[in-house]
Design a protein around this motif. Structure first.
Motif, PDB file in Angstrom:
ATOM      1  N   GLY A 387       0.815  -1.211   0.000  1.00 13.14           N
ATOM      2  CA  GLY A 387       0.000   0.000   0.000  1.00 13.14           C
ATOM      3  C   GLY A 387       0.850   1.263   0.000  1.00 13.14           C
ATOM      4  N   LYS A 388       1.885   1.309   0.871  1.00 11.70           N
ATOM      5  CA  LYS A 388       2.730   2.501   0.929  1.00 11.70           C
ATOM      6  C   LYS A 388       3.521   2.691  -0.364  1.00 11.70           C
ATOM      7  N   ALA A 389       4.049   1.582  -0.908  1.00 12.80           N
ATOM      8  CA  ALA A 389       4.830   1.698  -2.142  1.00 12.80           C
ATOM      9  C   ALA A 389       3.952   2.133  -3.308  1.00 12.80           C
ATOM     10  N   SER A 390       2.744   1.612  -3.402  1.00 12.98           N
ATOM     11  CA  SER A 390       1.843   2.003  -4.487  1.00 12.98           C
ATOM     12  C   SER A 390       1.469   3.465  -4.388  1.00 12.98           C
ATOM     13  N   GLU A 391       1.160   3.924  -3.187  1.00 11.05           N
ATOM     14  CA  GLU A 391       0.810   5.332  -3.010  1.00 11.05           C
ATOM     15  C   GLU A 391       1.987   6.231  -3.370  1.00 11.05           C
ATOM     16  N   TYR A 392       3.189   5.829  -2.986  1.00 11.94           N
ATOM     17  CA  TYR A 392       4.354   6.637  -3.301  1.00 11.94           C
ATOM     18  C   TYR A 392       4.577   6.711  -4.814  1.00 11.94           C
ATOM     19  N   ALA A 433      11.953   0.130 -11.197  1.00 11.35           N
ATOM     20  CA  ALA A 433      11.512  -1.006 -12.012  1.00 11.35           C
ATOM     21  C   ALA A 433      11.540  -2.306 -11.211  1.00 11.35           C
ATOM     22  N   ARG A 434      12.637  -2.520 -10.449  1.00 13.11           N
ATOM     23  CA  ARG A 434      12.726  -3.736  -9.640  1.00 13.11           C
ATOM     24  C   ARG A 434      11.669  -3.733  -8.530  1.00 13.11           C
ATOM     25  N   LEU A 435      11.338  -2.544  -8.034  1.00 15.04           N
ATOM     26  CA  LEU A 435      10.296  -2.456  -7.017  1.00 15.04           C
ATOM     27  C   LEU A 435       8.954  -2.925  -7.583  1.00 15.04           C
ATOM     28  N   LEU A 436       8.641  -2.520  -8.823  1.00 15.76           N
ATOM     29  CA  LEU A 436       7.397  -2.966  -9.447  1.00 15.76           C
ATOM     30  C   LEU A 436       7.408  -4.478  -9.662  1.00 15.76           C
ATOM     31  N   LYS A 437       8.575  -5.008 -10.000  1.00 16.02           N
ATOM     32  CA  LYS A 437       8.674  -6.459 -10.198  1.00 16.02           C
ATOM     33  C   LYS A 437       8.327  -7.197  -8.898  1.00 16.02           C
ATOM     34  N   HIS A 438       8.846  -6.703  -7.792  1.00 15.15           N
ATOM     35  CA  HIS A 438       8.561  -7.349  -6.510  1.00 15.15           C
ATOM     36  C   HIS A 438       7.120  -7.106  -6.078  1.00 15.15           C
ATOM     37  N   LEU A 439       6.587  -5.925  -6.389  1.00 18.68           N
ATOM     38  CA  LEU A 439       5.188  -5.677  -6.051  1.00 18.68           C
ATOM     39  C   LEU A 439       4.257  -6.635  -6.798  1.00 18.68           C
ATOM     40  N   LYS A 440       4.597  -6.955  -8.027  1.00 21.80           N
ATOM     41  CA  LYS A 440       3.794  -7.915  -8.796  1.00 21.80           C
ATOM     42  C   LYS A 440       3.843  -9.297  -8.145  1.00 21.80           C
ATOM     43  N   ILE A 441       5.048  -9.663  -7.653  1.00 22.70           N
ATOM     44  CA  ILE A 441       5.167 -10.967  -7.003  1.00 22.70           C
ATOM     45  C   ILE A 441       4.386 -10.996  -5.695  1.00 22.70           C
ATOM     46  N   LEU A 442       4.450  -9.900  -4.940  1.00 25.08           N
ATOM     47  CA  LEU A 442       3.767  -9.863  -3.653  1.00 25.08           C
ATOM     48  C   LEU A 442       2.256  -9.765  -3.822  1.00 25.08           C
ATOM     49  N   ASP A 443       1.811  -8.879  -4.710  1.00 25.98           N
ATOM     50  CA  ASP A 443       0.371  -8.693  -4.913  1.00 25.98           C
ATOM     51  C   ASP A 443       0.171  -8.165  -6.331  1.00 25.98           C
ATOM     52  N   LYS A 444      -0.176  -9.069  -7.272  1.00 25.38           N
ATOM     53  CA  LYS A 444      -0.310  -8.657  -8.672  1.00 25.38           C
ATOM     54  C   LYS A 444      -1.512  -7.732  -8.883  1.00 25.38           C
ATOM     55  N   ASN A 445      -2.474  -7.723  -7.962  1.00 23.66           N
ATOM     56  CA  ASN A 445      -3.629  -6.850  -8.132  1.00 23.66           C
ATOM     57  C   ASN A 445      -3.283  -5.379  -7.921  1.00 23.66           C
ATOM     58  N   LEU A 450      -1.635   1.246 -10.355  1.00 24.14           N
ATOM     59  CA  LEU A 450      -0.369   1.868 -10.738  1.00 24.14           C
ATOM     60  C   LEU A 450      -0.299   2.103 -12.242  1.00 24.14           C
ATOM     61  N   ARG A 451      -0.750   1.124 -13.032  1.00 30.33           N
ATOM     62  CA  ARG A 451      -0.740   1.299 -14.477  1.00 30.33           C
ATOM     63  C   ARG A 451      -1.647   2.431 -14.918  1.00 30.33           C
ATOM     64  N   LYS A 452      -2.826   2.515 -14.320  1.00 32.65           N
ATOM     65  CA  LYS A 452      -3.738   3.609 -14.667  1.00 32.65           C
ATOM     66  C   LYS A 452      -3.144   4.961 -14.294  1.00 32.65           C
TER      67      LYS A 452
END
Length: 880
Positions: A387-392, A433-445, A450-452
């Motif tokens: 949640g914090k990483a997505s908001e940031y 970029a690597r942060l997004l890769k890990h976010l996908k692994i942790l919670d792909k939803n 983020l894409r929008k």
């Protein structure tokens, strides 16, 4: 009984004639039938497979010995015997009667020198058993007398053969050539027939033993009763001797029985001792087993305790959260300096959560309370971090794009075209970029929002860049301040400045050169940055842009190269295309504005723009640039629609000329089409050929239809009108037709229509001056077609010789004046003077052809009449 073929003298002479010159002497010849079988499986005795043959036993005398042969002869087409095969009897190893033939007339001969033993030997079928026995008996006699040995015989009853040999002794004979040259005939009897069969009842050794045994009793036997009495006496003597021997051995037997009793007592004592020892050993074995069982339980308990301690240590290690990772995962710091620690914490969290899943942990541990609580704690930490990483990241994308939007240096300004530069944006994004890769692994939803957010922010930037670039591009294009609007064929806009058209085409090509690679790169970057699993884009997407330096190549595929799964190219293209729609939607409006602007300046620039669009569209092959292909397809359709609108308007102007007053001379749109086609070919440059060819087809089709309709308004001058216009069409398009296949097709079409119009017009002029002359010839031709004899035509009404003379006098008395009148009539209504010489030549040639036909008819029907020759008229025409 029927006579055997072995006694046929003519058959023997035919065999001797067939082998004449081989020095072979025929001993026996007999007719047979050849069939075929296979090893291990008897062939069917179908008569359709039988072949008639003749078997001949032959001998050949040598100096030292005589050789024996078996010859196979067959019938030729003429019914004459001829040699087929030759077998040497010294190689005969077996004679076997077929078991599948109930009659016993079929047999095979086995030779040990055949090359292929896998092929079954032929089967020979005789007419009856007598012929079979006669042939086999003859072969056995020859083998015995000449070779000194006999082959193995299988399937033949010995008794039957012996009885048959006894009954037919005079019929079976062999001739043996001795060294002195004399022929000795030997007769086979029952006692001389020694045939070895495969299943003998008594062997030779047993027979000899039986003879020796019988020989011991043959002496002194007069009759059976005396022999029986003798055997009884000998048996009684033997029994008495046995009883006496038993009585004499009684003391020895008593000693043996006493020894056996003493041994039995010892064995019983030994058995008691062994029973006592066995009881003691059993008790001892039970004590030892009890001690070993207690010892094994203690050892097992010790091992289990040590293993349990190790497993608990490992489990506690999995359940513990390092303090440094806990601080990173629950903190709010996402600066570039902290990204390395954040990545390590994400990797640890991913590994820890996978380690607590059932495939990686024992199912028993997964049900433990501590494991469940730790799994729940990790889920909470994951949710907080995601949640914090997505908001940031959402706020980071928006803030950086706002910074670029507020800086005018990023966009085109008055007097300066600015190529969009996203190097700083790409560099900043690469950090996460690597942060997004890990976010996908942790919670792909979490990637959906983020894409929008990324698409919404970057779409503003791209549309602003495209709008500013397109506005400055139109403002900086060097075109006339008041460009003349194109009025098609009938207006005055034919003098459109070519420099304006070139500038407009260059402007459109420039916006594509700048933005199409940019949009492709943005699509590719977005697909990989936002963790869509797509294959790498090929370099073909940047075809034609070698002048660009690839500043945006940030190596997106290398961000997480070690974590990528090789060969995994599956992707949800629907989701990717939907995101690309959000990313690039609206930018097509600026491209369409450039297309509309260029069309207003000069509609013909649509040709070059269409070619440029086709070139870029053919280069887009990657799935990550799907929106770019859609954009180019829409631009191509818009350009085609604008150009089609121009073509339809021009065609409408051509059609409106039909409703004007009667046209004379060359219609104005024919030379204008030639100049239009010349300009259109300048803009094709090897591309957009279909677009231009379709326009040519539409233009020329309307032109020709309108031309034919205008010609019908005044039928009297229709052919002259068509001749002048079709000639003008050919003259104006002669050069282009040599290089453009579509125009060449219409050029030939116009040429054919021109020739037809010339033929019609010239025929009218000729018949106007010489109608009576050629009408007379036409009547003669009609009668000939109706099968009227040539000698009867002068007697028809209106076709007499007097009528011919009147026609010649009225038509040819002033022929020079009539020809001059033809020339004046041809010249009178013709407005194009340059067409007169060719038309006059056609007129003269056509007139001479018609007159030559008339002269030939007169010479055929009226041979006594004289008419002016064709040469005279040709000279007259040449002098005028």
């Amino acid at each position: 009984m029927a006579k055997s073929s072995a006694d046929d003298a003519e058959l023997r002479r035919a065999c001797e004639h067939a082998i004449e010159g081989t020095k072979h002497k025929v001993v026996l010849s007999i007719r047979t039938v050849k069939t075929h079988g296979t090893w291990g499986k008897t062939a069917k005795l179908g008569r359709q497979m039988a072949k008639p043959r003749v078997l001949a036993l032959c001998t050949k005398a040598k100096v030292q010995r005589t050789k024996a042969f078996l010859r196979v002869l067959k019938y030729s087409n003429g019914g004459v015997l001829e040699p087929a095969k030759l077998y040497k009897l010294k190689h005969l190893s077996k004679m076997e009667v077929a078991t599948n033939d109930p009659s016993g007339c079929t047999f095979t001969l086995g030779f040990d020198n055949l090359r292929s033993q896998s092929v079954a030997p032929p089967q020979w079928t005789m007419r009856n058993v007598d012929d079979r026995n006669r042939l086999l008996f003859g072969i056995l006699n020859i083998c015995k007398d000449i070779l000194g040995r006999l082959p193995k015989v299988v399937g033949i009853d010995v008794v039957e053969m012996a009885l048959w040999a006894k009954e037919n002794t005079p019929a079976v004979s062999t001739q043996n050539n001795q060294q002195d040259g004399t022929s000795v005939e030997s007769t086979a009897a029952e006692t001389e027939l020694k045939v070895y069969v495969e299943k003998e009842l008594v062997s030779q050794a047993e027979e000899e033993d039986m003879e020796a045994l019988l020989g011991t009793y043959i002496m002194g036997i007069g009759e059976a009763e005396a022999f029986s009495e003798r055997l009884k006496r000998e048996l009684q003597a033997l029994e008495a001797a046995n009883v006496h021997a038993i009585l004499e051995s009684e003391p020895l037997i008593d000693e043996v029985l006493q020894g056996l009793e003493a041994a039995s007592n010892c064995v019983e004592d030994m058995d008691e001792w062994l029973g006592m020892f066995n009881v003691k050993l059993r008790h001892m074995r039970e004590d030892i087993e009890s001690i070993e069982t207690r010892n094994n339980k203690l050892e097992m308990q010790n091992v289990n305790n040590r293993t349990l301690i190790q497993e608990l240590d490992k489990l506690l290690e999995q359940l513990s959260i390092p303090s440094e990772y806990s601080a990173c995962l629950t903190g709010d710091s996402f600066d570039e300096a902290q990204m390395l620690q954040n990545m390590e914490a994400c990797e640890w969290l991913t590994t820890a959560m996978r380690g607590l899943e059932v495939p990686n942990i024992d199912p028993t541990y997964a049900k433990m309370r501590a494991v469940k609580e730790k799994r729940g704690e990790l889920q909470i930490i994951k949710s907080v971090f995601v949640g914090k990483a997505s908001e940031y990241l959402r706020s980071y994308f928006a803030s950086f794009v706002d910074f670029m939007l507020n800086d005018k240096n990023y966009f085109s300004q008055r007097g300066q075209l600015k190529r969009p530069d996203h190097a700083d944006l790409r560099y900043k994004c690469r950090t996460y970029a690597r942060l997004l890769k890990h976010l996908k692994i942790l919670d792909k939803n979490c990637l959906g929002p983020l894409r929008k957010a990324y698409c919404s922010s970057l779409n503003l930037l791209l549309r602003r860049e495209a709008r500013e670039f397109a506005n400055e591009l139109r403002a900086s294009a060097k075109t006339s301040k008041t460009p003349t609007v194109w009025e098609g064929f009938m207006g005055s806009g034919q003098n459109v400045n070519s420099a304006d058209t070139a500038a407009v085409s260059e402007a459109y090509a420039k916006i594509l050169t700048i933005f199409i690679p940019l949009l492709v790169d943005e699509s590719s970057f977005f697909a990989h940055f936002m963790c869509f699993e797509v294959p790498s884009l090929v370099d073909g997407n940047k075809t034609g842009h070698n002048d660009q330096k690839n500043d945006d190549d940030l190596g997106i595929m290398d961000i997480d190269e070690n974590d990528s799964k090789s060969g995994k190219n599956s992707v949800d293209f629907a989701a990717l295309n939907e995101s690309l729609q959000d990313l690039l939607d609206g930018i097509q409006e600026d491209f369409a504005a450039v297309v509309d602007w260029a069309h207003k300046i000069d509609p013909l620039c649509c040709i070059s723009m269409h070619g440029t669009t086709e070139r870029y569209l053919s280069g887009q092959k990657a799935d990550a640039a799907g929106f770019v292909r859609i954009l180019l397809g829409d631009l191509e359709s818009r350009i085609s629609m604008q150009f089609s609108r121009f073509v339809d308007e021009a065609c409408h102007q051509i059609e409106r000329s039909e409703r004007n007053a009667r046209q004379t001379g060359v219609l104005p749109y024919i030379p204008r089409f030639a100049s239009l086609a010349t300009r259109m070919e300048q803009y094709v440059a090897g591309q957009s050929r279909d677009l231009v060819d379709q326009a040519y087809t539409k233009f020329v089709s309307i032109m020709f239809v309108t031309l034919e309709k205008n010609a019908q308004t005044d039928p009297k001058y229709a052919d002259i009108f068509l001749i002048e216009n079709y000639a003008a069409f050919q003259n104006s398009l002669y050069d282009l037709a040599n290089v453009v296949p579509t125009l060449a097709k219409f050029y030939h079409q116009a040429s054919e229509a021109y020739e037809q119009a010339c033929t019609r017009h010239i025929s009218v002029i000729i018949y106007y001056q010489f109608e009576r002359l050629f009408q007379f010839a036409r009547k003669i031709e009609d009668l000939i077609l109706n099968n009227v004899a040539p000698e009867e035509i002068p007697f028809q009404v209106g076709l007499s010789k007097a009528d011919l003379r009147k026609t010649l006098k009225s038509s040819l008395s002033g022929v020079d004046k009539s020809i001059a009148a033809m020339y004046k009539k041809l010249h009178k209504n013709l407005t194009s003077e340059e067409l007169l010489p060719s038309l006059w030549n056609k007129c003269k040639n056509d007139f001479l052809d018609k007159y030559e036909t008339f002269v030939q008819l007169v010479a055929r029907i009226y041979p006594a009449e004289s008419v002016p020759s064709v040469a005279e008229l040709r000279d007259l025409l040449a002098s005028m």
